[in-house]
Design an enzyme around this catalytic site. Structure first.
Site: not given
Ligand code: GLN
Length: 195
Positions: A53, A55, A82, A134-135, A173, A175
């Site tokens: 998400g 941070s 992440c 992702i980023r 990730h 998940e």
């Protein structure tokens, strides 16, 4: 019964919840999985999962709600993915509130912006795993003098998964896959600690 809390402040929470439930089922263990939002809910957990998400947002809420204190006071193992890895670190390239449970420093957004997201099979825990980046942050350094630190996976010369004690930080990730490997590993670490 052991309890794993999925910290539900911001980010990819429901995906972690579903995958953790699936991991518990696969393991056939007696573990309750719960979405948690406040310090008093976190305090009664045996392990916490920090999702990806933002941070900065998650870190501010963690500190504002005193969640950092209950995690530290009760020595609760944390598995961060992440943004969760960023929060577990002691230092980042931003000025932001951190949990700082692991002797690692990270660089945020190391692999570029959202459009630069990619998937890459990596080796972890003796198996192949689809890393979804992702980023994602990259690990810049870790304290090599700490004997409880274990590198779990590297990709392209960077460490992308690392463990210290029962805390686990990964750049990608899980998940967003169906693969429960790392979730099962964390659950086992938590169960070994309390049993
Ligand atoms: N770059 C984000 C951060 O540092 C993390 C991105 C993510 O969790 N997908 O907060």
């Amino acid at each position: 019964m052991a309890k794993i809390g999925i910290l539900n402040l911001q980010g990819a929470v429901s995906e972690h919840y579903d995958l953790t439930k699936k991991a518990v089922k696969n393991l056939g263990v007696n573990v309750k999985v719960e979405s948690v939002r406040y310090a008093e809910d976190v305090e009664v957990c045996d392990g916490i999962i920090l999702s990806g998400g933002e941070s900065t947002v998650i870190g501010k809420l963690i500190c504002k709600r005193g969640i950092d204190k209950v995690i530290k006071d009760n020595n609760i193992p944390v598995f961060g993915t992440c943004a969760g890895m960023v929060l577990l670190s002691k230092k980042t390239d931003f000025n932001q509130p951190l949990l700082g449970l692991m002797d690692i420093s990270v660089k945020r957004n190391n692999y570029g912006r959202q459009k630069d997201s990619f998937e890459q099979p990596i080796d972890i825990l003796g198996q192949k795993f689809l890393g979804v980046f992702i980023r994602a942050p990259a690990l810049e350094s870790y304290d090599e003098t700490k004997e409880d630190i274990k590198v779990l996976s590297e990709y392209d010369g960077d460490i992308v998964a690392i463990q210290q004690g029962c805390n686990i930080a990964i750049s990608f990730h899980p998940e967003l896959t169906e693969d429960t490997l790392i979730h099962e590993y964390f659950i086992n670490e938590v169960l070994n600690k309390i049993n």
